[in-house]
Design an enzyme around this catalytic site. Structure first.
Site, PDB file in Angstrom:
ATOM      1  N   LYS A   1       0.843  -1.208   0.000  1.00 59.53           N
ATOM      2  CA  LYS A   1       0.000   0.000   0.000  1.00 59.53           C
ATOM      3  C   LYS A   1       0.877   1.256   0.000  1.00 59.53           C
ATOM      4  O   LYS A   1       2.079   1.175   0.298  1.00 59.53           O
ATOM      5  CB  LYS A   1      -0.896  -0.013   1.241  1.00 59.53           C
ATOM      6  CG  LYS A   1      -0.124   0.014   2.562  1.00 59.53           C
ATOM      7  CD  LYS A   1      -1.027  -0.239   3.752  1.00 59.53           C
ATOM      8  CE  LYS A   1      -0.220  -0.273   5.042  1.00 59.53           C
ATOM      9  NZ  LYS A   1      -1.039  -0.693   6.198  1.00 59.53           N
TER      10      LYS A   1
ATOM     11  N   TYR B   1      13.845  30.675   8.079  1.00 65.15           N
ATOM     12  CA  TYR B   1      12.644  31.392   8.518  1.00 65.15           C
ATOM     13  C   TYR B   1      12.573  31.413  10.039  1.00 65.15           C
ATOM     14  O   TYR B   1      12.761  30.393  10.701  1.00 65.15           O
ATOM     15  CB  TYR B   1      11.395  30.705   7.975  1.00 65.15           C
ATOM     16  CG  TYR B   1      11.206  30.869   6.486  1.00 65.15           C
ATOM     17  CD1 TYR B   1      11.042  32.140   5.925  1.00 65.15           C
ATOM     18  CD2 TYR B   1      11.179  29.766   5.646  1.00 65.15           C
ATOM     19  CE1 TYR B   1      10.851  32.299   4.554  1.00 65.15           C
ATOM     20  CE2 TYR B   1      10.987  29.909   4.282  1.00 65.15           C
ATOM     21  CZ  TYR B   1      10.819  31.173   3.739  1.00 65.15           C
ATOM     22  OH  TYR B   1      10.635  31.316   2.396  1.00 65.15           O
TER      23      TYR B   1
END
Ligand code: PLP
Length: 373
Positions: free
Chosen positions: A33, A265
């Site tokens: 998956k 940042y």
């Protein structure tokens, strides 16, 4: 020449599959998956099968259909199929379906009528995880199934359930789920339902709980060479597993910075001394978590360079050290290495407050998967 790539070592995958099947003394279902846990669906599925996996499993039906369309012939099970799914295609492509409720059974029966194909199903019972699987509806579901079996309308391939705490060795809840599972199987048999296979174990149970293996084990994270839980079970090497993925990106830039430079940042990191920094060409849009702290980083040459400041969308900064000989354009390994002792998916998990599963499955589509060996 790529900016970034995930190298997928298929010979390591093969070794893990062989190892798990050998210790399981049962057949193996390769769980592929989420694009094979971020490792690339088809190449992983093909190699898992050639290494001895007799089954494949996915969460979504679309993933299972991709496997069939890719030429995979072994049995395939899809277990997360909301009622809106295209069950007719599932039947036409011989995808086995999990049944967790009467509503699912009704939807699949309708598709069976329309296509005149007998569904192959795996009854899913909730033994304590309280996620998928029938709980209060179980007896009613068995009665309906039993009736359909008698009329030759459905083929019960399996009965299965899922552990909530298999990565906690010796935890009594595992015993509880196991005995609950056996009881539920007995209830089914009493109503004349005879499944061909029973399956309960995920990777952790495959590795440490022999009595839960039954006929088939579902091999997930361990097949990719990662430990289901580093703290409880130890690192992958201790478990006989080889990590399959390494992840690398180019250094967009190497430059000297003075002491006291605020980085990124918010200026959340400030250099203590003059140093060299590297700008790694990968960011949170590629699946590198924004909140990664300096317990993660990259390996450049043979040296670890920890993260400095916040990860940006497409890039992040690492501290290469004042005497680094790294150069603009070099490879920086986020996971693994070309030989040295690099960072692991577990280290990234720790640095981001998550687990190795989430690190590898979230690597984004901008990062090509390159299958080797
Ligand atoms: C994902 C999944 C697995 C594999 O779990 P791992 O911990 O990765 O081994 C097995 N069974 C089901 C139903 C799953 O959803």
């Amino acid at each position: 020449m790529s900016r970034a790539e995930a190298l997928i070592d298929l010979s390591a995958l093969e070794s893990n599959v062989r190892h798990l099947i050998a210790i399981a003394n049962a057949k193996g279902l390769a769980v592929v998956k989420a694009d094979a846990y971020g490792h690339g669906l088809l190449p992983v599925a093909q190699r898992a099968v050639s290494a001895g996996a007799s089954w494949l499993g996915t969460a979504l039906l679309e993933e299972s259909l991709k496997l069939r369309d890719g030429g995979i012939k072994v049995p395939i099970l899809a277990w997360l199929t909301p009622l809106s799914e295209d069950f007719e295609s599932a039947l036409q492509k011989q995808i086995d379906l999990a049944i967790p409720s009467l509503d699912h059974l009704t939807a699949i029966e309708k598709a069976a009528e329309r296509t005149s194909i007998k569904p192959r199903i795996h009854l899913e019972v909730d033994t304590g995880m309280t996620r998928g699987g029938a709980l209060s509806e179980w007896r009613a579901l068995l009665k309906s199934i039993s009736d359909l079996v008698k009329r030759g309308k459905i083929e019960v391939i399996g009965i299965w359930s899922h552990f909530a705490r298999a990565d906690e060795p010796g935890h009594p809840f595992n015993e509880e789920q196991l005995s609950n599972f056996k009881f539920r199987v007995k209830e089914a048999e009493e109503l004349g339902i005879r499944p061909k296979i029973l399956h309960l174990s995920n990777s952790a149970a495959t590795l440490i709980d022999q009595k839960s293996h039954f006929d088939l084990v579902r091999m997930g994270i361990a097949m990719y060479g990662l430990s289901p839980d580093v703290n409880n079970l130890g690192e992958s090497a201790k478990l006989g597993l080889k990590p399959v993925m390494s992840l690398r990106a180019r250094l967009q830039l190497v430059k000297e910075v003075p002491a006291g430079a605020q980085v990124g940042y918010g200026g959340t990191a400030v250099t203590k001394d003059a140093t060299k920094v590297g700008i790694v060409a990968m960011g949170y849009a590629d699946g590198v978590p924004r909140n990664a702290d300096n317990r993660a980083g990259v390996l450049v040459g043979n040296r670890k360079a920890p993260i400095l400041g916040r990860v940006s969308m497409d890039q992040f900064v690492v501290d290469l050290g004042n005497d680094s000989i790294a150069r603009t354009g070099d490879w920086a390994y986020l996971i693994g290495s070309e030989g040295g002792d690099g960072y692991t998916a577990d280290a990234w998990g720790r640095a981001c407050g998550t687990i190795n599963y989430e690190i590898v499955t979230r690597i984004g589509p901008r990062v090509p998967r390159v299958h080797i060996n």
